[in-house]
Design a protein around this motif. Structure first.
Motif, PDB file in Angstrom:
ATOM      1  N   ASN A 113       0.054  77.580  35.427  1.00  0.00           N
ATOM      2  CA  ASN A 113       0.062  78.569  34.372  1.00  0.00           C
ATOM      3  C   ASN A 113       1.044  79.295  34.738  1.00  0.00           C
ATOM      4  O   ASN A 113       1.820  79.835  33.701  1.00  0.00           O
ATOM      5  CB  ASN A 113      -1.212  79.326  34.203  1.00  0.00           C
TER       6      ASN A 113
ATOM      7  N   LEU B  77       3.068  80.758  31.165  1.00  0.00           N
ATOM      8  CA  LEU B  77       1.946  81.052  30.289  1.00  0.00           C
ATOM      9  C   LEU B  77       1.419  82.138  30.805  1.00  0.00           C
ATOM     10  O   LEU B  77       0.603  82.959  29.951  1.00  0.00           O
ATOM     11  CB  LEU B  77       1.065  79.898  30.009  1.00  0.00           C
TER      12      LEU B  77
ATOM     13  N   ARG C 144       9.645  78.431  27.544  1.00  0.00           N
ATOM     14  CA  ARG C 144       8.479  77.276  27.398  1.00  0.00           C
ATOM     15  C   ARG C 144       8.886  76.413  26.511  1.00  0.00           C
ATOM     16  O   ARG C 144       8.810  75.105  26.677  1.00  0.00           O
ATOM     17  CB  ARG C 144       7.131  77.948  26.746  1.00  0.00           C
TER      18      ARG C 144
ATOM     19  N   PHE D  79       4.668  70.569  28.756  1.00  0.00           N
ATOM     20  CA  PHE D  79       2.995  70.522  28.945  1.00  0.00           C
ATOM     21  C   PHE D  79       2.298  69.139  28.831  1.00  0.00           C
ATOM     22  O   PHE D  79       2.486  68.637  27.700  1.00  0.00           O
ATOM     23  CB  PHE D  79       2.293  71.625  28.548  1.00  0.00           C
TER      24      PHE D  79
ATOM     25  N   PHE E 110      -1.716  67.962  28.960  1.00  0.00           N
ATOM     26  CA  PHE E 110      -3.012  68.750  29.368  1.00  0.00           C
ATOM     27  C   PHE E 110      -4.026  67.496  29.785  1.00  0.00           C
ATOM     28  O   PHE E 110      -3.839  66.225  29.178  1.00  0.00           O
ATOM     29  CB  PHE E 110      -3.519  69.419  28.214  1.00  0.00           C
TER      30      PHE E 110
ATOM     31  N   ASN F  13      -4.998  67.718  23.975  1.00  0.00           N
ATOM     32  CA  ASN F  13      -4.405  68.832  22.730  1.00  0.00           C
ATOM     33  C   ASN F  13      -3.451  68.291  21.821  1.00  0.00           C
ATOM     34  O   ASN F  13      -2.334  69.074  21.725  1.00  0.00           O
ATOM     35  CB  ASN F  13      -3.731  69.989  23.741  1.00  0.00           C
TER      36      ASN F  13
ATOM     37  N   ILE G 176      -2.664  67.889  17.689  1.00  0.00           N
ATOM     38  CA  ILE G 176      -3.247  68.707  16.563  1.00  0.00           C
ATOM     39  C   ILE G 176      -3.600  67.698  15.412  1.00  0.00           C
ATOM     40  O   ILE G 176      -3.181  66.612  15.302  1.00  0.00           O
ATOM     41  CB  ILE G 176      -2.003  69.582  15.708  1.00  0.00           C
TER      42      ILE G 176
ATOM     43  N   VAL H 282       6.332  68.729  17.320  1.00  0.00           N
ATOM     44  CA  VAL H 282       6.112  70.073  17.088  1.00  0.00           C
ATOM     45  C   VAL H 282       6.856  71.156  17.807  1.00  0.00           C
ATOM     46  O   VAL H 282       7.302  72.113  17.198  1.00  0.00           O
ATOM     47  CB  VAL H 282       4.408  70.512  17.842  1.00  0.00           C
TER      48      VAL H 282
ATOM     49  N   TYR I  19       9.813  74.821  16.844  1.00  0.00           N
ATOM     50  CA  TYR I  19       9.883  76.381  17.422  1.00  0.00           C
ATOM     51  C   TYR I  19      11.201  76.464  18.114  1.00  0.00           C
ATOM     52  O   TYR I  19      11.674  77.510  18.823  1.00  0.00           O
ATOM     53  CB  TYR I  19       8.776  76.590  18.297  1.00  0.00           C
TER      54      TYR I  19
ATOM     55  N   ARG J  13      -7.495  76.286  19.572  1.00  0.00           N
ATOM     56  CA  ARG J  13      -6.805  75.608  20.742  1.00  0.00           C
ATOM     57  C   ARG J  13      -5.433  75.183  20.151  1.00  0.00           C
ATOM     58  O   ARG J  13      -4.390  75.017  20.737  1.00  0.00           O
ATOM     59  CB  ARG J  13      -7.773  74.332  20.815  1.00  0.00           C
ATOM     60  N   GLU J  14      -5.441  75.135  18.695  1.00  0.00           N
ATOM     61  CA  GLU J  14      -4.112  74.529  18.222  1.00  0.00           C
ATOM     62  C   GLU J  14      -3.174  75.629  18.311  1.00  0.00           C
ATOM     63  O   GLU J  14      -2.213  75.526  18.495  1.00  0.00           O
ATOM     64  CB  GLU J  14      -4.350  74.336  16.548  1.00  0.00           C
TER      65      GLU J  14
ATOM     66  N   LEU K 213      -1.882  75.907  21.852  1.00  0.00           N
ATOM     67  CA  LEU K 213      -1.057  74.765  22.137  1.00  0.00           C
ATOM     68  C   LEU K 213       0.286  74.996  21.522  1.00  0.00           C
ATOM     69  O   LEU K 213       1.374  74.922  22.201  1.00  0.00           O
ATOM     70  CB  LEU K 213      -1.587  73.618  21.348  1.00  0.00           C
ATOM     71  N   ARG K 214       0.248  75.680  20.386  1.00  0.00           N
ATOM     72  CA  ARG K 214       1.495  75.854  19.785  1.00  0.00           C
ATOM     73  C   ARG K 214       2.166  77.041  20.581  1.00  0.00           C
ATOM     74  O   ARG K 214       3.569  77.162  20.742  1.00  0.00           O
ATOM     75  CB  ARG K 214       1.284  76.277  18.410  1.00  0.00           C
ATOM     76  N   ARG K 215       1.441  77.838  21.021  1.00  0.00           N
ATOM     77  CA  ARG K 215       1.797  79.091  21.966  1.00  0.00           C
ATOM     78  C   ARG K 215       2.699  78.322  23.041  1.00  0.00           C
ATOM     79  O   ARG K 215       3.720  78.737  23.660  1.00  0.00           O
ATOM     80  CB  ARG K 215       1.004  80.081  22.218  1.00  0.00           C
ATOM     81  N   ALA K 216       1.904  77.226  23.607  1.00  0.00           N
ATOM     82  CA  ALA K 216       2.531  76.753  24.869  1.00  0.00           C
ATOM     83  C   ALA K 216       3.884  76.087  24.673  1.00  0.00           C
ATOM     84  O   ALA K 216       4.581  75.869  25.347  1.00  0.00           O
ATOM     85  CB  ALA K 216       1.324  75.799  25.614  1.00  0.00           C
TER      86      ALA K 216
ATOM     87  N   PRO L 154      -2.779  82.758  25.106  1.00  0.00           N
ATOM     88  CA  PRO L 154      -2.576  81.216  25.195  1.00  0.00           C
ATOM     89  C   PRO L 154      -3.495  80.482  25.804  1.00  0.00           C
ATOM     90  O   PRO L 154      -3.923  79.410  25.753  1.00  0.00           O
ATOM     91  CB  PRO L 154      -1.097  81.002  25.581  1.00  0.00           C
ATOM     92  N   ILE L 155      -3.673  81.091  27.177  1.00  0.00           N
ATOM     93  CA  ILE L 155      -4.353  80.299  28.468  1.00  0.00           C
ATOM     94  C   ILE L 155      -5.722  80.134  27.973  1.00  0.00           C
ATOM     95  O   ILE L 155      -6.621  79.183  27.849  1.00  0.00           O
ATOM     96  CB  ILE L 155      -4.464  81.086  29.651  1.00  0.00           C
TER      97      ILE L 155
ATOM     98  N   LEU M 154      -6.246  77.790  24.871  1.00  0.00           N
ATOM     99  CA  LEU M 154      -6.242  76.291  25.521  1.00  0.00           C
ATOM    100  C   LEU M 154      -7.528  75.988  26.186  1.00  0.00           C
ATOM    101  O   LEU M 154      -7.675  74.824  25.732  1.00  0.00           O
ATOM    102  CB  LEU M 154      -4.896  76.153  26.401  1.00  0.00           C
TER     103      LEU M 154
END
Ligand code: ATP
Ligand code: MG
Lengths: 229, 425
Positions: free
Chosen positions: A58, A63, A90, A96, A98, A102, A104, A115, A119, B331-332, B335-338, B418-419, B422
């Motif tokens: 992390n 994060l 990031r 990342f 996982f 994860n 969507i 995705v 951003y 979670r979405e 994830l988007r933040r990550a 975010p953590i 997730l």
């Protein structure tokens, strides 16, 4: 990447600590860690449960922020940055993967891969072509319009891998990427990671699986918040 | 490209996830749809009703002051016991002469009203016979469709001439040709010299009672007095009653609007002096108009409150679904933040979902809100008016509701760690 950039380590940790303040007292999940990861390295992180592996990842993934110490990511000090800048780092420098994929659920395979492009600050006309190429690379070129629910676990993790690569990051971080998969599918995923390493990517992979360590170029062990190589 | 790319992308994300949950989105939107539609429809009906009332009052003439004979309440109770007794009450010709001398008046007319059956050959129709001065037409701005009005000479010579309201002319002469035709009231024949243009106001919801001028017949005052006399026979509960009323109405026109209050008090003082009993009433259309406007204002406030409440309920519905959506998609969000989403990206994503919901609801509501009053008019004949600003306002409010009620859920989504997000199962 120029030759000059190659000399700068991808990850450089100096006396990094991460201490959780609890009602019952302090928990030092990481205790004054020093670590250097060169560009192009494939590093496996092992250690018993609760030793601080996820905490480390992390921090590496921006994060989370260390309570003490310095973190240089590609030479840039990222130990104490405002939230928006961490988001940007990031987005540009980190991929990342996982344990639980994860993805969507309402997006297709291709959209999931895209995705991170959403951003990006700068407009990237090549990004969408790259997303398709990556989907093909992980063997899902014919399933671009499928939803995650229509894919097997291994296929979903392949999508996640393609997604982690779409922004061409400096480092790729994976927390037990094969943890949810049977051993054969797990081996397939590991061979994709090995292929990425062969193409020069920098990888940090947490694993409980000794066979990962055989593929990697380097293995570190974390015990009680300390690193033992 | 109007929107910055930043907004466009988040808007796309919002639209996609709304489509993903389309049934729930639709149900949520209904609250706003009905809120907005009811605002527009209620305003349209209110606007229509008050327009009707105002038109009716304006017909009476906004500069006019009307003095009417009224049967005093005390006499009404005794007369029912004294069968055949004669009641004398109301306005007198002498009242008219005296009131006419008030200097701030520009015009005046006196009139008698009697209900008679009007004959044309074998056709007959009950109508209100108005015997009045030639000036009356101008006072209440009655205009001709054809022929002429009666004049001073007709009044002096007691000519047997009549001017018909449009509706009455239609009833008596269904095949046309009413002008210069002959009609009969009791034993006397009258020549139709003029037919008035249609004065009907669409709709049934009359808030101010006015005689329907379309079914009136006008004859010179002198003619009326000589033909019908000053007595009125009424058939009430099987017994015949006689009433003696010299004049039913005096219409006085003030020179200027600002003269009206002073003129009214002069008239009232003059009337009080000569009338001991309360056998008259003074009506001021302008005041009625002001009252109607006041009523409309209150009406609008009540409607506004109902509308505000229904939109509030719609807004709470949106907030509810957005909070549920945030909970489901923790979670979405993590994830988007990550993957690089900033807090404001998450805010915009959820806020745009809320605004899209409320704007779609608002748009459907506007269409429904314009459609419903038209339907009401069709079904009941009630007049409705959709003003330009009411759909615009209702839509703007609905969009604003999306922003206001979407903000808290969006904000709480963005503030998630975010953590933790997730890790959420
Ligand atoms: N948010 C938190 N608050 C308090 N303590 C935490 C928090 N997150 C982790 N810890 C603690 O930090 C230590 C390291 O946790 P971490 O999740 O990094 O372990 P791990 O090596 O990833 O374990 P596993 O192999 O089971 O995933 C543990 O003692 C854990 O209880
Ligand atoms: Mg862990």
């Amino acid at each position: 990447m120029s030759d000059q950039n190659k000399k700068i380590p991808a990850i450089h940790l100096e006396e990094i600590s991460r201490i959780y303040q609890m009602a019952a007292g302090e928990v030092a999940a990481l205790d004054k860690i020093n670590l250097m990861v060169e560009q192009g390295e494939y590093m496996a992180v092992m250690g018993p449960s609760g030793s601080g592996k996820t905490t480390l990842l992390n921090l590496l993934g921006c994060l989370d922020q260390p309570t003490a110490g310095r973190y240089y990511l590609g030479g840039e000090d990222v130990s104490a940055l405002p939230d928006d800048q961490l988001s940007e780092i990031r987005n540009r420098k980190i991929g990342f993967i996982f344990q639980s994929y994860n993805l969507i659920p309402q997006l297709t395979v291709l959209e999931n891969i895209e995705v991170p492009l959403f951003y990006r600050n700068s407009h990237d006309p090549e990004g969408f072509k790259r997303a398709i190429r990556l989907a093909e690379m992980v063997g899902l070129g014919s399933r671009l319009d499928h939803r995650p629910s229509q894919l097997s676990g291994g296929q979903q993790q392949r999508v996640a891998i393609a997604r982690s690569l779409v922004n061409d990051p400096l480092i790729i971080l994976a927390d037990e990427p094969t943890g949810n998969l049977d051993s054969i599918t797990g081996q397939e995923i590991l061979s994709v990671l090995r292929e990425m390493h062969r193409q020069g990517k920098t990888l940090v992979v947490i694993t409980h699986d000794d066979s990962v360590a055989q593929h990697s170029s380097r293995t570190i062990h974390i015990v009680d918040g300390h690193i033992k190589e | 490209m109007i929107l910055p790319i930043f907004f466009q992308r988040n808007l796309t994300v919002g639209l996609k996830s709304l489509w993903h949950r389309r049934l729930r989105s639709l149900l949520t939107v209904l609250g706003i749809v009905f809120g907005v539609a009811s605002v527009i429809a209620m305003l349209a009906i209110g606007e229509g009703a008050s327009y009707e009332a105002q038109q009716r009052i304006k017909q009476m003439g906004s500069l006019n002051i009307i003095v009417r004979s009224v049967k005093p309440p005390a006499k009404a109770s005794t007369s029912s016991q004294n069968m055949g007794a004669m009641d004398k009450y109301g306005l007198l010709k002498s009242d008219f002469s005296r009131l006419q001398t008030i200097p701030s008046l520009s015009q005046s007319a006196q009139l008698r009203r009697t209900r008679e059956t009007v004959w044309q050959g074998e056709w007959n129709f009950p109508a209100q016979v108005v015997s009045t001065n030639p000036g009356y037409f101008q006072l209440v701005s009655l205009s001709l469709a054809s022929g002429r009005l009666f004049n001073e000479n007709d009044d002096i010579y007691r000519s047997n001439v009549a001017v018909l309201g449009a509706g009455l002319a239609q009833k008596l002469f269904p095949l046309g040709g009413g002008l210069n035709g002959t009609i009969r009231i009791k034993r006397n024949y009258y020549r139709v010299i003029g037919i008035l243009s249609d004065r009907s106001i669409s709709g049934g919801g009359a808030t101010v009672a006015t005689e329907n001028v379309n079914y009136e017949i006008y004859i010179p005052l002198s003619t009326g007095l000589s033909q019908f006399g000053e007595f009125i026979f009424k058939n009430e509960g099987g017994s015949t009653q006689r009433e003696w009323v010299e004049l039913h109405e005096i219409v006085l026109k003030a020179s200027r609007e600002s003269d009206i209050p002073a003129t009214v008090s002069l008239i009232s003082a003059e009337m009080k002096r000569s009338h001991k009993a309360a056998d008259y009433e003074i009506m001021v259309p302008l005041e009625l108009l002001k009252q109607a406007e006041q009523t409309k204002r209150i009406f609008n406030i009540v409607l506004g409150s109902i509308a505000a409440i229904s939109l509030l309920v719609g807004g709470i519905g949106i907030m509810n679904i957005m909070l549920a959506s945030v909970m489901e998609r923790i979670r979405e969000i993590g994830l988007r933040r990550a993957l690089g989403a900033r807090k404001r990206d998450i805010v915009i994503q959820f806020l745009s979902e809320a605004v899209i919901l409320s704007a779609i609801g608002g748009a459907i509501g506007v269409i429904l809100g314009i459609f419903v009053p038209a339907l009401v008019t069709r079904a009941t004949g009630m007049k409705t008016i959709v003003t330009v600003w009411s759909p615009v306002l209702a839509f703007a409010i609905s969009a604003a509701i999306g922003v206001i009620f979407g903000f808290y859920p969006a904000r709480s989504a963005a503030e998630l760690d975010p953590i933790t997000a997730l890790r959420n199962e």
